[in-house]
Design a protein around this motif. Sequence first.
Motif, PDB file in Angstrom:
ATOM      1  N   MET A   1      18.116 -71.699 -15.946  1.00 22.89           N
ATOM      2  CA  MET A   1      18.463 -72.732 -14.997  1.00 22.89           C
ATOM      3  C   MET A   1      19.534 -73.648 -15.615  1.00 22.89           C
ATOM      4  SD  MET A   1      15.890 -75.107 -12.965  1.00 22.89           S
ATOM      5  CE  MET A   1      16.456 -75.839 -11.525  1.00 22.89           C
ATOM      6  N   THR A   2      20.484 -74.040 -14.818  1.00 20.51           N
ATOM      7  CA  THR A   2      21.588 -74.868 -15.274  1.00 20.51           C
ATOM      8  C   THR A   2      21.227 -76.340 -15.138  1.00 20.51           C
ATOM      9  OG1 THR A   2      23.100 -73.178 -14.484  1.00 20.51           O
ATOM     10  CG2 THR A   2      24.032 -75.316 -14.952  1.00 20.51           C
ATOM     11  N   THR A   3      21.482 -77.071 -16.195  1.00 23.24           N
ATOM     12  CA  THR A   3      21.174 -78.499 -16.184  1.00 23.24           C
ATOM     13  C   THR A   3      22.357 -79.277 -15.625  1.00 23.24           C
ATOM     14  OG1 THR A   3      22.061 -78.920 -18.368  1.00 23.24           O
ATOM     15  CG2 THR A   3      19.750 -78.222 -18.252  1.00 23.24           C
ATOM     16  N   THR A   4      22.094 -80.506 -15.288  1.00 24.14           N
ATOM     17  CA  THR A   4      23.158 -81.383 -14.792  1.00 24.14           C
ATOM     18  C   THR A   4      24.237 -81.573 -15.852  1.00 24.14           C
ATOM     19  OG1 THR A   4      21.485 -82.545 -13.488  1.00 24.14           O
ATOM     20  CG2 THR A   4      23.579 -83.651 -13.780  1.00 24.14           C
ATOM     21  N   GLU A   5      23.812 -81.664 -17.098  1.00 29.23           N
ATOM     22  CA  GLU A   5      24.774 -81.805 -18.203  1.00 29.23           C
ATOM     23  C   GLU A   5      25.671 -80.571 -18.312  1.00 29.23           C
ATOM     24  OE1 GLU A   5      24.583 -82.114 -22.993  1.00 29.23           O
ATOM     25  OE2 GLU A   5      23.165 -83.385 -21.893  1.00 29.23           O
ATOM     26  N   GLU A   6      25.094 -79.399 -18.203  1.00 24.40           N
ATOM     27  CA  GLU A   6      25.869 -78.151 -18.269  1.00 24.40           C
ATOM     28  C   GLU A   6      26.836 -78.059 -17.099  1.00 24.40           C
ATOM     29  OE1 GLU A   6      22.859 -75.067 -20.536  1.00 24.40           O
ATOM     30  OE2 GLU A   6      22.555 -75.439 -18.395  1.00 24.40           O
TER      31      GLU A   6
END
Length: 172
Positions: A1-6
């Motif tokens: 899952m992709t984080t907001t930071e990524e």
Amino acid sequence: MTTTEELGDLQARLETVEGALADLIDAVSERPAGGPWLWTRLGRDRQVALWEELADFVAWLTARYLSNLQVREYRLPPCWYRHPVAVEQLTALMVAHQGAYNEAAAEPSPALVDWHERSLWPTLDRLRHLKVFSGCDDGHQDHQWTAPPWQADETFYEFVAQSLPAEPEEER
């Protein structure tokens, strides 16, 4: 899952790539026809740089090839730069040499032979055939044509300074 930071990092990288692409498109679309070698479209600074580049090439050409030939007709007189047809032909020969000896070309190819057979000797033949230097009033004598390899000197630099546009122009 992709984080907001990524996702933020990805967006920043995408913006950097988009900016670089826009700069590249601008640079390519602003190039004049004939590239950076079309004398009539170059501003003062670029003309100076091209004269210096051409002088280095002609010095190399005369030292490596022309001064080692027994055939005098292939040699250049010391005032070659005063002859517009010679300047254009030698500029084209220099550009062809740069293309053939391109550092990025890491694979063997016939490019070097092609430069000799399709550029060097035909250009020298063309200068000779057109008698580019025959009407010269610079007073060259036969012994001047057999002098050591040509080198840029004060006379060359004076000529270049006088041939430049009167006022600095923006690169076109």
